[in-house]
Motif scaffolding. Structure first.
Motif, PDB file in Angstrom:
ATOM      1  N   LYS A  35       0.786  -1.208  -0.039  1.00 43.65           N
ATOM      2  CA  LYS A  35       0.086  -0.083  -0.087  1.00 43.65           C
ATOM      3  C   LYS A  35       0.871   1.511   0.090  1.00 43.65           C
ATOM      4  N   ASN A  36       1.844   1.335   0.890  1.00 41.03           N
ATOM      5  CA  ASN A  36       3.027   2.457   0.999  1.00 41.03           C
ATOM      6  C   ASN A  36       3.565   2.540  -0.463  1.00 41.03           C
ATOM      7  N   MET A  37       3.875   1.383  -1.150  1.00 42.31           N
ATOM      8  CA  MET A  37       4.643   1.745  -2.107  1.00 42.31           C
ATOM      9  C   MET A  37       3.680   2.272  -3.511  1.00 42.31           C
ATOM     10  N   ARG A  38       2.520   1.720  -3.361  1.00 41.47           N
ATOM     11  CA  ARG A  38       1.659   2.168  -4.522  1.00 41.47           C
ATOM     12  C   ARG A  38       1.457   3.506  -4.193  1.00 41.47           C
ATOM     13  N   ALA A  39       1.208   4.150  -2.918  1.00 38.14           N
ATOM     14  CA  ALA A  39       1.086   5.462  -2.765  1.00 38.14           C
ATOM     15  C   ALA A  39       2.232   6.137  -3.281  1.00 38.14           C
ATOM     16  N   ALA A  40       3.449   5.744  -2.999  1.00 41.32           N
ATOM     17  CA  ALA A  40       4.431   6.440  -3.285  1.00 41.32           C
ATOM     18  C   ALA A  40       4.596   6.540  -5.091  1.00 41.32           C
ATOM     19  N   LYS A  41       4.086   5.489  -5.669  1.00 40.79           N
ATOM     20  CA  LYS A  41       4.107   5.295  -7.198  1.00 40.79           C
ATOM     21  C   LYS A  41       3.240   6.688  -7.956  1.00 40.79           C
ATOM     22  N   THR A  42       2.304   6.701  -7.160  1.00 40.92           N
ATOM     23  CA  THR A  42       1.391   7.551  -7.839  1.00 40.92           C
ATOM     24  C   THR A  42       1.947   9.135  -7.717  1.00 40.92           C
ATOM     25  N   THR A  43       2.949   9.598  -7.040  1.00 46.25           N
ATOM     26  CA  THR A  43       3.475  10.723  -7.066  1.00 46.25           C
ATOM     27  C   THR A  43       5.133  10.724  -7.735  1.00 46.25           C
ATOM     28  N   ALA A  44       5.609   9.643  -7.978  1.00 54.50           N
ATOM     29  CA  ALA A  44       6.740   9.351  -8.416  1.00 54.50           C
ATOM     30  C   ALA A  44       7.041   9.729  -9.901  1.00 54.50           C
ATOM     31  N   LYS A  45       8.187  10.733 -10.097  1.00 59.75           N
ATOM     32  CA  LYS A  45       8.496  11.178 -11.433  1.00 59.75           C
ATOM     33  C   LYS A  45       9.571  10.292 -12.044  1.00 59.75           C
ATOM     34  N   LEU A  46       9.083   9.254 -12.638  1.00 57.27           N
ATOM     35  CA  LEU A  46      10.071   8.276 -13.213  1.00 57.27           C
ATOM     36  C   LEU A  46      10.064   8.413 -14.675  1.00 57.27           C
ATOM     37  N   SER A  47      11.368   7.651 -15.269  1.00 56.11           N
ATOM     38  CA  SER A  47      11.343   7.600 -16.816  1.00 56.11           C
ATOM     39  C   SER A  47      10.616   6.267 -17.086  1.00 56.11           C
ATOM     40  N   ASP A  48      10.241   5.970 -18.163  1.00 56.40           N
ATOM     41  CA  ASP A  48       9.650   5.097 -18.697  1.00 56.40           C
ATOM     42  C   ASP A  48      10.224   3.581 -18.226  1.00 56.40           C
ATOM     43  N   ALA A  52       8.849   1.038 -15.705  1.00 57.29           N
ATOM     44  CA  ALA A  52       8.649  -0.368 -16.100  1.00 57.29           C
ATOM     45  C   ALA A  52       9.198  -1.365 -14.885  1.00 57.29           C
ATOM     46  N   LYS A  53      10.532  -0.968 -14.327  1.00 57.06           N
ATOM     47  CA  LYS A  53      11.291  -1.725 -13.388  1.00 57.06           C
ATOM     48  C   LYS A  53      10.498  -1.804 -11.962  1.00 57.06           C
ATOM     49  N   ASN A  55       7.005  -1.347 -11.788  1.00 55.08           N
ATOM     50  CA  ASN A  55       5.827  -2.364 -12.074  1.00 55.08           C
ATOM     51  C   ASN A  55       6.386  -3.884 -12.057  1.00 55.08           C
ATOM     52  N   ASP A  56       7.583  -4.064 -12.608  1.00 57.31           N
ATOM     53  CA  ASP A  56       8.062  -5.652 -12.505  1.00 57.31           C
ATOM     54  C   ASP A  56       8.074  -6.034 -10.963  1.00 57.31           C
ATOM     55  N   LEU A  57       8.687  -5.282 -10.282  1.00 58.03           N
ATOM     56  CA  LEU A  57       8.812  -5.405  -9.099  1.00 58.03           C
ATOM     57  C   LEU A  57       7.800  -5.416  -8.289  1.00 58.03           C
ATOM     58  N   GLU A  58       6.832  -4.766  -8.543  1.00 57.28           N
ATOM     59  CA  GLU A  58       5.461  -4.831  -7.783  1.00 57.28           C
ATOM     60  C   GLU A  58       4.646  -5.986  -8.216  1.00 57.28           C
ATOM     61  N   ALA A  59       4.982  -6.518  -9.298  1.00 56.05           N
ATOM     62  CA  ALA A  59       4.330  -7.843  -9.691  1.00 56.05           C
ATOM     63  C   ALA A  59       4.637  -8.819  -8.944  1.00 56.05           C
ATOM     64  N   LYS A  60       6.113  -8.908  -8.813  1.00 47.17           N
ATOM     65  CA  LYS A  60       6.781  -9.936  -8.017  1.00 47.17           C
ATOM     66  C   LYS A  60       6.499  -9.970  -6.529  1.00 47.17           C
ATOM     67  N   ALA A  61       6.331  -8.783  -5.987  1.00 48.85           N
ATOM     68  CA  ALA A  61       6.062  -8.599  -4.743  1.00 48.85           C
ATOM     69  C   ALA A  61       4.710  -9.046  -4.556  1.00 48.85           C
ATOM     70  N   ILE A  62       3.725  -8.636  -5.322  1.00 52.23           N
ATOM     71  CA  ILE A  62       2.317  -9.215  -5.188  1.00 52.23           C
ATOM     72  C   ILE A  62       2.306 -10.681  -5.296  1.00 52.23           C
ATOM     73  N   GLU A  63       3.054 -11.350  -5.920  1.00 53.43           N
ATOM     74  CA  GLU A  63       3.020 -12.875  -6.225  1.00 53.43           C
ATOM     75  C   GLU A  63       3.517 -13.341  -4.909  1.00 53.43           C
ATOM     76  N   ARG A  64       4.619 -12.940  -4.547  1.00 54.54           N
ATOM     77  CA  ARG A  64       5.344 -13.200  -3.094  1.00 54.54           C
ATOM     78  C   ARG A  64       4.431 -13.138  -1.960  1.00 54.54           C
ATOM     79  N   CYS A  65       3.725 -11.887  -1.808  1.00 56.92           N
ATOM     80  CA  CYS A  65       2.758 -11.718  -0.734  1.00 56.92           C
ATOM     81  C   CYS A  65       1.675 -12.548  -0.734  1.00 56.92           C
ATOM     82  N   ASN A  66       0.957 -12.802  -1.927  1.00 59.74           N
ATOM     83  CA  ASN A  66       0.157 -13.836  -1.949  1.00 59.74           C
ATOM     84  C   ASN A  66       0.491 -15.399  -1.626  1.00 59.74           C
ATOM     85  N   ALA A  67       1.744 -15.669  -1.885  1.00 57.43           N
ATOM     86  CA  ALA A  67       2.272 -17.056  -1.355  1.00 57.43           C
ATOM     87  C   ALA A  67       2.647 -16.933   0.280  1.00 57.43           C
TER      88      ALA A  67
END
Length: 86
Positions: A35-48, A52-53, A55-67
């Protein structure tokens, strides 16, 4: 003999309840960190590429969190936060 079986049964049941409550409690930290990471992501000024990095880390984190692998999930989320400068 019946008293020993009854006491043993109650001990096992109590132990199972404790393990179940600890497993349930362990799931909350990765959820909170996500939840904290997603909040930070909404205001982050990042290159494409950096987005992408993240978003990839978020997907991996969700997979591990669900496990219920909070340790690895939190690592992925911490790496994402570093990319965002948080």
């Amino acid at each position: 003999m019946k008293k020993i079986i009854a006491v043993t049964t109650l001990t096992v049941i109590a132990s199972l309840g404790l393990v179940a409550s600890q497993a349930h409690a362990a799931a909350a930290p990765c959820e909170e960190m996500l939840k904290n990471m997603r909040a930070a992501k909404t205001t982050a000024k990042l290159s494409d590429a950096d987005m992408a990095k993240v978003n990839d880390l978020e997907a991996k984190a969700i997979e591990r969190c669900n496990a219920d692998d909070d340790t690895r999930s939190d690592k992925f989320l911490a790496d994402a936060m570093k990319i965002m400068g948080k």
